[in-house]
Motif scaffolding. Structure first.
Motif, PDB file in Angstrom:
ATOM      1  N   GLY A  96     -16.599  14.750 -31.903  1.00 42.19           N
ATOM      2  CA  GLY A  96     -17.028  13.474 -31.357  1.00 42.19           C
ATOM      3  C   GLY A  96     -18.141  13.613 -30.347  1.00 42.19           C
ATOM      4  N   VAL A  97     -19.281  13.060 -30.668  1.00 47.84           N
ATOM      5  CA  VAL A  97     -20.405  13.000 -29.733  1.00 47.84           C
ATOM      6  C   VAL A  97     -20.942  11.575 -29.665  1.00 47.84           C
ATOM      7  N   HIS A  98     -20.751  10.807 -30.722  1.00 46.12           N
ATOM      8  CA  HIS A  98     -21.203   9.420 -30.708  1.00 46.12           C
ATOM      9  C   HIS A  98     -20.527   8.653 -29.580  1.00 46.12           C
ATOM     10  N   SER A  99     -21.247   7.700 -29.026  1.00 45.27           N
ATOM     11  CA  SER A  99     -20.711   6.912 -27.920  1.00 45.27           C
ATOM     12  C   SER A  99     -20.262   5.523 -28.363  1.00 45.27           C
ATOM     13  N   ASN A 100     -20.230   5.307 -29.683  1.00 49.29           N
ATOM     14  CA  ASN A 100     -19.751   4.032 -30.199  1.00 49.29           C
ATOM     15  C   ASN A 100     -19.271   4.232 -31.641  1.00 49.29           C
ATOM     16  N   THR A 101     -18.957   3.150 -32.320  1.00 50.46           N
ATOM     17  CA  THR A 101     -18.373   3.191 -33.662  1.00 50.46           C
ATOM     18  C   THR A 101     -19.209   4.020 -34.637  1.00 50.46           C
ATOM     19  N   GLU A 110     -27.769  19.869 -48.731  1.00 44.46           N
ATOM     20  CA  GLU A 110     -27.212  21.065 -48.104  1.00 44.46           C
ATOM     21  C   GLU A 110     -25.695  20.947 -48.115  1.00 44.46           C
ATOM     22  N   GLU A 111     -25.032  21.896 -48.740  1.00 42.61           N
ATOM     23  CA  GLU A 111     -23.593  21.794 -48.963  1.00 42.61           C
ATOM     24  C   GLU A 111     -22.798  21.693 -47.672  1.00 42.61           C
ATOM     25  N   ASN A 112     -23.215  22.390 -46.620  1.00 41.24           N
ATOM     26  CA  ASN A 112     -22.435  22.445 -45.388  1.00 41.24           C
ATOM     27  C   ASN A 112     -22.974  21.561 -44.272  1.00 41.24           C
ATOM     28  N   HIS A 113     -23.875  20.648 -44.605  1.00 43.35           N
ATOM     29  CA  HIS A 113     -24.413  19.762 -43.568  1.00 43.35           C
ATOM     30  C   HIS A 113     -24.280  18.302 -43.998  1.00 43.35           C
ATOM     31  N   TYR A 114     -23.899  17.473 -43.050  1.00 44.29           N
ATOM     32  CA  TYR A 114     -23.799  16.043 -43.321  1.00 44.29           C
ATOM     33  C   TYR A 114     -24.347  15.275 -42.121  1.00 44.29           C
ATOM     34  N   TYR A 115     -24.578  13.979 -42.338  1.00 48.29           N
ATOM     35  CA  TYR A 115     -25.167  13.119 -41.316  1.00 48.29           C
ATOM     36  C   TYR A 115     -24.200  11.983 -40.993  1.00 48.29           C
ATOM     37  N   TRP A 126     -24.596  17.345 -38.711  1.00 50.74           N
ATOM     38  CA  TRP A 126     -23.471  18.209 -38.379  1.00 50.74           C
ATOM     39  C   TRP A 126     -23.406  19.405 -39.321  1.00 50.74           C
ATOM     40  N   ASP A 127     -22.872  20.508 -38.790  1.00 51.45           N
ATOM     41  CA  ASP A 127     -22.606  21.705 -39.583  1.00 51.45           C
ATOM     42  C   ASP A 127     -21.124  21.707 -39.932  1.00 51.45           C
ATOM     43  N   LEU A 128     -20.791  21.479 -41.197  1.00 51.25           N
ATOM     44  CA  LEU A 128     -19.402  21.401 -41.624  1.00 51.25           C
ATOM     45  C   LEU A 128     -18.674  22.724 -41.425  1.00 51.25           C
ATOM     46  N   ALA A 129     -19.399  23.838 -41.569  1.00 50.05           N
ATOM     47  CA  ALA A 129     -18.773  25.154 -41.421  1.00 50.05           C
ATOM     48  C   ALA A 129     -18.509  25.503 -39.958  1.00 50.05           C
ATOM     49  N   ASN A 130     -19.229  24.874 -39.042  1.00 49.21           N
ATOM     50  CA  ASN A 130     -19.064  25.128 -37.609  1.00 49.21           C
ATOM     51  C   ASN A 130     -18.964  23.784 -36.878  1.00 49.21           C
ATOM     52  N   PRO A 131     -17.816  23.105 -37.009  1.00 45.70           N
ATOM     53  CA  PRO A 131     -17.703  21.730 -36.535  1.00 45.70           C
ATOM     54  C   PRO A 131     -17.836  21.554 -35.030  1.00 45.70           C
ATOM     55  N   ARG A 132     -17.595  22.603 -34.255  1.00 49.14           N
ATOM     56  CA  ARG A 132     -17.645  22.451 -32.809  1.00 49.14           C
ATOM     57  C   ARG A 132     -19.033  22.731 -32.222  1.00 49.14           C
ATOM     58  N   THR A 133     -19.996  23.064 -33.066  1.00 49.22           N
ATOM     59  CA  THR A 133     -21.356  23.235 -32.563  1.00 49.22           C
ATOM     60  C   THR A 133     -21.965  21.874 -32.266  1.00 49.22           C
ATOM     61  N   ILE A 134     -22.889  21.848 -31.322  1.00 43.61           N
ATOM     62  CA  ILE A 134     -23.529  20.594 -30.943  1.00 43.61           C
ATOM     63  C   ILE A 134     -24.422  20.126 -32.084  1.00 43.61           C
ATOM     64  N   PRO A 135     -24.267  18.885 -32.542  1.00 39.82           N
ATOM     65  CA  PRO A 135     -25.066  18.418 -33.681  1.00 39.82           C
ATOM     66  C   PRO A 135     -26.517  18.176 -33.299  1.00 39.82           C
ATOM     67  N   GLU A 136     -27.350  18.212 -34.317  1.00 37.30           N
ATOM     68  CA  GLU A 136     -28.769  17.918 -34.130  1.00 37.30           C
ATOM     69  C   GLU A 136     -28.986  16.402 -34.229  1.00 37.30           C
ATOM     70  N   ARG A 392     -13.585  13.049 -38.461  1.00 38.60           N
ATOM     71  CA  ARG A 392     -12.540  14.009 -38.818  1.00 38.60           C
ATOM     72  C   ARG A 392     -12.831  14.600 -40.199  1.00 38.60           C
ATOM     73  N   THR A 393     -12.453  15.863 -40.370  1.00 38.59           N
ATOM     74  CA  THR A 393     -12.587  16.540 -41.653  1.00 38.59           C
ATOM     75  C   THR A 393     -11.193  16.820 -42.207  1.00 38.59           C
ATOM     76  N   TRP A 394     -11.043  16.671 -43.520  1.00 38.41           N
ATOM     77  CA  TRP A 394      -9.746  16.825 -44.165  1.00 38.41           C
ATOM     78  C   TRP A 394      -9.917  17.629 -45.454  1.00 38.41           C
ATOM     79  N   PRO A 395      -9.145  18.692 -45.670  1.00 44.75           N
ATOM     80  CA  PRO A 395      -9.168  19.355 -46.981  1.00 44.75           C
ATOM     81  C   PRO A 395      -8.444  18.498 -48.004  1.00 44.75           C
ATOM     82  N   VAL A 396      -8.900  18.508 -49.231  1.00 49.53           N
ATOM     83  CA  VAL A 396      -8.239  17.759 -50.292  1.00 49.53           C
ATOM     84  C   VAL A 396      -6.985  18.495 -50.763  1.00 49.53           C
ATOM     85  N   ASP A 397      -7.054  19.802 -50.814  1.00 43.35           N
ATOM     86  CA  ASP A 397      -5.936  20.628 -51.274  1.00 43.35           C
ATOM     87  C   ASP A 397      -5.095  21.053 -50.068  1.00 43.35           C
TER      88      ASP A 397
END
Length: 434
Positions: A96-101, A110-115, A126-136, A392-397
């Protein structure tokens, strides 16, 4: 006589197997529930009971339509407290870094990056493989971002502003790239990219459907009298679908014709027109997605249900019910056999489309409305965001949860714990033995 004996023995075997299946199912569900109600400070025991329930479940002699939901929820809840950040009050799968909804999450190429986008006016990478890194920070505006979309090639993000225009943002920061940030100030109801083209489609506030190139050249391809909540363009034949506030699914087929059809005329002669519409009830249509094979349109409504629509035959397949409030987002997984929905009831759900009897996996750890959700490109994870400002991230399996428990806990259930939570009549085995 021999036939009678054989038949009797077979009947006894079937009955015994049925009894065993029922007993194992009850055990799995009981252990899952006991793990769920166990307080978080009993972290290891909570996790080991959930893991042992999973081990009984994966052996296969379990009723399939209920227990998978209990297993998933108990494993998730146990994992939540393994490595819990008590200082920031955050679980392992929470950022969580966003300050609103949080209004949208999308993946690019890129497989491991999302916006993610938010009403705070920011788009973060965000870096999905390193979720606690500060996002760009990919983009920032003083406008409220209603939603974002990604072009098919992953090179351009579209930010749609609430009651204003939109912006096209290159995802690759390359000064030699011919695509720069382009802001379109024309107020829009909804907008989307045209698959495979450097064009986008928008619905103006006055109802015109306008096709625009990145060079701002425009062409009107349709008109609507209804309030449009979302657009979706079929990659196969270019048909434009619009989900409307009035509960009507509108569509325009190629070649597009600029013709406005009043609500009263929607069901008249639609087969002979470029434009047609289906009145699906009085509940607003908020979100749309097309299956990977192009045969099914999923329609999420204010009623809290999902309509599955047969595209080639233009008729209803079935209705999926379960949410207690508005469905806010919807997406097929890459294989098309699972469907993700998010809702104002505070949950996201993963539905197995291959078996209507199977209960959905319920992802219910957000503290507010869930506005957005997305599968990652491989379909192995789900990303959700909502009104609590968290992602939040959730595994399907659930196997991922089970593996993580054994990787973090260096002991099995003790014999006394086994007797209490499994049963004295069941032979002891070492949890996490594989």
């Amino acid at each position: 006589m021999r036939f009678l004996i054989t038949t009797t023995l077979l009947s006894i075997a079937i009955f015994t197997n049925a009894q065993t299946s029922q007993t194992t199912t009850e055990l799995v569900m009981s252990m899952s529930q006991r793990s769920l109600v166990m307080p978080g400070y009993q972290t290891e025991l909570k996790a080991l009971v959930a893991r042992q329930a999973y081990e009984f479940w994966k052996e296969g002699n379990v009723e399939p339509y209920v227990s998978h939901l209990n297993v998933y929820q108990s494993l998730y809840e146990a994992n939540k407290y393994l490595g819990y950040d008590s200082v920031r009050n955050m679980a392992y799968n929470q950022v969580g870094v966003h300050s609103n909804t949080v209004t949208s999450v999308v993946f690019g190429n890129e497989e491991n990056h999302y916006y993610s986008s938010s009403t705070d006016g920011k788009i973060l990478k965000w870096d999905l493989a390193n979720p606690r890194t500060i996002p760009e920070t990919a983009y920032e505006s003083d406008k409220i971002i209603q939603s974002i979309e990604m072009s098919n090639d992953g090179k351009v993000l579209m930010a749609i502003f609430y009651q204003e225009g939109l912006a096209l943002i290159p995802t690759e920061k390359n000064p030699q790239e011919d695509i720069q940030v382009l802001e379109d100030p024309q107020p829009v109801q909804a907008a989307t990219f045209i698959p495979g083209e450097r064009k986008y489609l928008m619905v103006a506030k006055t109802g015109e459907l306008i096709l625009k190139g990145f060079d701002a050249q425009s062409e009107q391809v349709g008109k609507t009298a209804l309030k449009v909540n979302q657009l979706k363009v079929d990659e196969q034949d270019g048909t434009i679908y619009a989900g409307t506030e009035q509960g009507v699914l509108e569509a325009w087929e190629k070649p597009y014709k600029v013709k406005e059809s009043p609500i009263d005329d929607i069901m008249k002669n639609w087969r002979k027109q470029s434009y047609f519409g289906y009145e699906l009830g009085s509940f607003a249509i908020n979100c749309l997605d097309i299956s990977p094979d192009g045969n099914t349109l999923a329609i999420g409504r204010d009623r809290g249900d999902v309509i599955l629509w047969d595209i080639p035959n233009k008729n209803l397949i079935r209705i999926i019910s379960g949410h207690q409030s508005t469905v806010t987002d919807i997406q097929f997984n890459p294989k098309g056999d699972l469907l993700l929905t998010t809702s104002r009831d505070g949950t996201a759900r993963i539905w197995d489309l291959t078996d209507s009897r199977k209960l959905p996996i319920i992802l219910n750890d957000h503290d507010d409305w869930v506005f957005t959700g997305s599968f990652n490109p491989t379909g192995t994870q789900v990303i959700t965001g909502g009104g609590d400002e968290f992602i939040r991230t959730w595994p399907v399996d659930p196997a991922y949860f089970a593996f993580r428990i054994c990787a973090m806990i260096q002991r099995p259930l003790s014999p006394d714990e086994w007797d209490e939570f499994v049963g004295k009549d069941i032979p002891y085995s070492v949890t996490c033995s594989d």
